[in-house]
Design a protein around this motif. Structure first.
Motif, short mmCIF file in Angstrom:
data_model
loop_
_atom_site.label_atom_id
_atom_site.label_comp_id
_atom_site.label_asym_id
_atom_site.label_seq_id
_atom_site.Cartn_x
_atom_site.Cartn_y
_atom_site.Cartn_z
N TRP A 194 0.88 -1.23 0.00
CA TRP A 194 0.07 0.16 0.07
C TRP A 194 1.10 1.27 -0.04
CZ3 TRP A 194 0.30 -3.67 4.03
CH2 TRP A 194 0.86 -3.08 5.25
N PRO A 195 0.31 2.39 -0.63
CA PRO A 195 1.01 3.72 -0.70
C PRO A 195 0.97 4.42 0.54
CG PRO A 195 -1.05 3.71 -1.99
CD PRO A 195 -0.86 2.47 -1.42
N LEU A 196 1.57 5.36 0.40
CA LEU A 196 1.35 6.67 1.48
C LEU A 196 0.19 7.49 0.95
CD1 LEU A 196 2.88 7.47 4.03
CD2 LEU A 196 4.53 8.56 2.66
N THR A 197 -0.86 7.90 1.54
CA THR A 197 -2.14 8.44 1.02
C THR A 197 -2.57 9.40 2.16
OG1 THR A 197 -3.63 6.85 1.96
CG2 THR A 197 -3.05 6.41 -0.11
N ASP A 198 -3.43 10.13 1.37
CA ASP A 198 -4.14 11.34 2.45
C ASP A 198 -5.66 10.69 2.51
OD1 ASP A 198 -5.47 12.05 0.16
OD2 ASP A 198 -4.41 13.88 0.05
N GLU A 199 -6.45 11.63 3.18
CA GLU A 199 -7.89 11.07 3.27
C GLU A 199 -8.76 10.73 2.08
OE1 GLU A 199 -6.40 14.12 3.93
OE2 GLU A 199 -8.16 15.67 3.55
N ASP A 200 -8.03 11.39 1.04
CA ASP A 200 -8.95 11.24 -0.27
C ASP A 200 -8.23 9.97 -1.38
OD1 ASP A 200 -10.77 13.17 0.19
OD2 ASP A 200 -9.34 14.64 -0.36
#
Ligand code: FRU
Ligand code: FRU
Ligand code: FRU
Ligand code: FRU
Length: 496
Positions: free
Chosen positions: A78-84
């Protein structure tokens, strides 16, 4: 899509949204799932795909490159993401988290030895200009030995592992790593001394990235967030083989400022008493292809009762959570609805999850792959995609023949039957997954590295219930190996 084989009509789903707190659980019904078999060509010969090309991942070649250069087995990533769901690079470095295990283990022994590792690579390079294996540097393990075992009251575990999750980035390079912290209590023969203890957990760290390398500080404590409750989500007391894992956090566009989480669960029935009902079957009035509740309950199908859970954060630090009722159940349909995630597009909420061919309930069948559901909100009467079947992106599979196992594919099976698993849908409809087994019964190789990224068009021709593989992407539909590109950079005026 091809002409359908004879079979029942799918259940009518309205896509209507309910409040996240409401007690409404959408059903992926047997009538829906039987559309999978209706899509399959009964005349597809040995070793050929029986499923529609639009819903099939192109065949992955056997001579795949290894992203870790032989250092570790790699699977769920899994990647590094924000809330969107945006994917970030940090100071010009793309960063991903993967379940990893020592290559001295057999690939099928990995689950009870899984640990979270990470990789990084320079951002902003087109896939075709990178090294063939994706050009990642393996950064090592995220946690020091012993850190993730501390949350378990019973320290007598036989194995202590880290299972899948998701990673959120915040201002100042803070990372909240949500994952599944697991303790097994096994006998030497592999049976359970007592049920395993999977918990949805959080650890907080900080990322440091420069041109040379990426490393973390923190990640030295773990907070246990959620344990299955036995009311909405099945516990180890109800079924020692229960599933409870894979947290994915997000913000619902309809409820700004709140943070929600979806995860894999099972319906909270005791394994030996589980029963499915008329609504789980979902047949239309008078459908000549309908089954009866009695038939289904007598078939063993009630052993397969997957669900997708919803939880809501109670504080800004995301350290306190409350369960909400499940948003989807797959009672008598499949036992595993793994790594669920939301994608929001054109005003619609798309719920994606991965499932195995072997976890479909008695009387049902479908490929290994990604399944998807669309509705008007995060709790909706979800409509399974693509003719009600739910299939979004399956491995090339011949449903006329059994599958065998990843370590022993069936003689008649397509070489791609087990080619990819644990798909994750990224911005722009890109989908990454890991390679499990590629090849036929007499000539196959095991994976343990990420496969080629593919692209899925979502909402084909303006129909929100329709998706299709984009065969113009990459080489006949296959993009770069282990290609997980960031779409935003933390220190480049990005969203964070
Ligand atoms: C309130 C609400 C409801 C609506 C749902 C949609 O929480 O806005 O009015 O049905 O959420 O997500
Ligand atoms: C086997 C198992 C399976 C499950 C997987 C979890 O060890 O528990 O039942 O699919 O591992 O990833
Ligand atoms: C999917 C999965 C996840 C789990 C992990 C364990 O491949 O079964 O649900 O977290 O693998 O290895
Ligand atoms: C059903 C079952 C499920 C479990 C899976 C493990 O036969 O025992 O409860 O998740 O198989 O392989």
């Amino acid at each position: 899509l091809p002409d359908l084989q004879p079979g029942p009509e799918p259940t009518i789903h309205t896509q209507e949204a309910f409040a996240p707190e409401d007690d409404f659980t959408a059903k992926w019904t047997r009538a829906d799932a039987r559309q999978l078999m209706r899509l399959s060509d009964p005349d597809a010969p040995s070793r050929e795909n029986s499923m529609p090309a639009e819903l099939t991942m192109p065949t992955v070649p056997q001579d795949f490159p290894d992203m870790s250069n032989g250092q570790v087995w790699v699977w769920d990533t899994w990647p590094l993401t924000d809330e969107d769901g945006n994917q970030y690079s940090v100071n010009g470095q793309e960063i991903i988290f993967s379940l990893v295990a020592d290559r001295s283990l057999g690939f099928d022994d990995r689950h009870v030895f899984a640990k979270i590792g990470y990789f990084y690579r320079p951002a902003g390079i087109p896939a075709e200009e990178r090294p063939e294996n994706g050009g990642w540097t393996y950064g090592g393990l995220v946690f020091k030995e012993g850190v993730t075992g501390q949350i378990f009251p019973d320290q007598s575990y036989s194995h202590q592992t880290q299972w899948s999750g998701s990673a959120r980035i915040f201002k100042g390079g803070e990372i909240k790593l949500f994952f599944t912290d697991v303790a097994f209590y096994r006998n030497p023969d592999g049976s359970n001394r007592k049920p395993y203890d999977p918990r949805i957990a959080l650890s907080v760290g900080k990322v440091h990235a420069n041109k040379e390398k990426v490393f973390f500080t923190g990640f030295d404590t773990v907070t246990s967030l959620l344990q299955a409750d036995g009311t909405y989500y099945q516990t180890g007391e109800q079924n020692e083989f229960f599933n409870f894992r894979d947290p994915f956090t997000f913000e619902d566009p309809a409820h700004p400022g709140e943070t929600y989480m979806v995860f894999e669960g099972n319906s909270a029935m005791a394994r030996n008493e589980a029963q499915c009902n008329e609504a789980d079957l979902g047949y239309r009035e008078g459908d000549p292809h309908a089954e009866t509740v009695e038939q289904v309950n007598a078939s063993g199908a009630p052993f397969m009762i997957g669900n997708i859970g919803l939880a809501k954060a109670k504080n800004k630090e995301l350290t306190e959570w409350e369960f909400l009722p499940p948003i989807l159940s797959a009672n008598c349909v499949t036992d595993q609805t793994e790594r669920p995630q939301f994608v929001f597009k054109d005003g619609k909420s798309y719920l994606f999850t991965i499932s195995h061919r072997s976890t479909f309930a008695a009387g049902l069948d479908g490929p290994e792959g990604v399944y998807g559901f669309v509705g008007d909100g995060i709790r909706s009467d979800f409509q399974p995609l693509n003719g009600g079947s739910g299939l979004a992106l399956g491995n090339p599979t011949n449903l006329n023949f059994s599958g065998g196992e990843p370590f022993a594919p069936d003689f008649n099976q397509h070489p791609g039957h087990f080619q990819a698993y644990s798909h994750y849908v990224m911005p722009g409809g890109l989908v990454q997954s890991f390679i499990d087994t590629i090849g036929t019964h007499d000539n196959f190789v095991r994976g343990g590295t990420l496969g080629p990224t593919v692209k899925m068009d979502i909402g084909v021709g303006g129909d929100p219930t329709s998706t299709a593989v984009d065969y113009t992407y990459g080489d006949g539909g296959l993009g770069g190996w282990a290609d997980i590109p960031a779409n935003l950079n933390v220190n480049n005026g990005g969203k964070i």
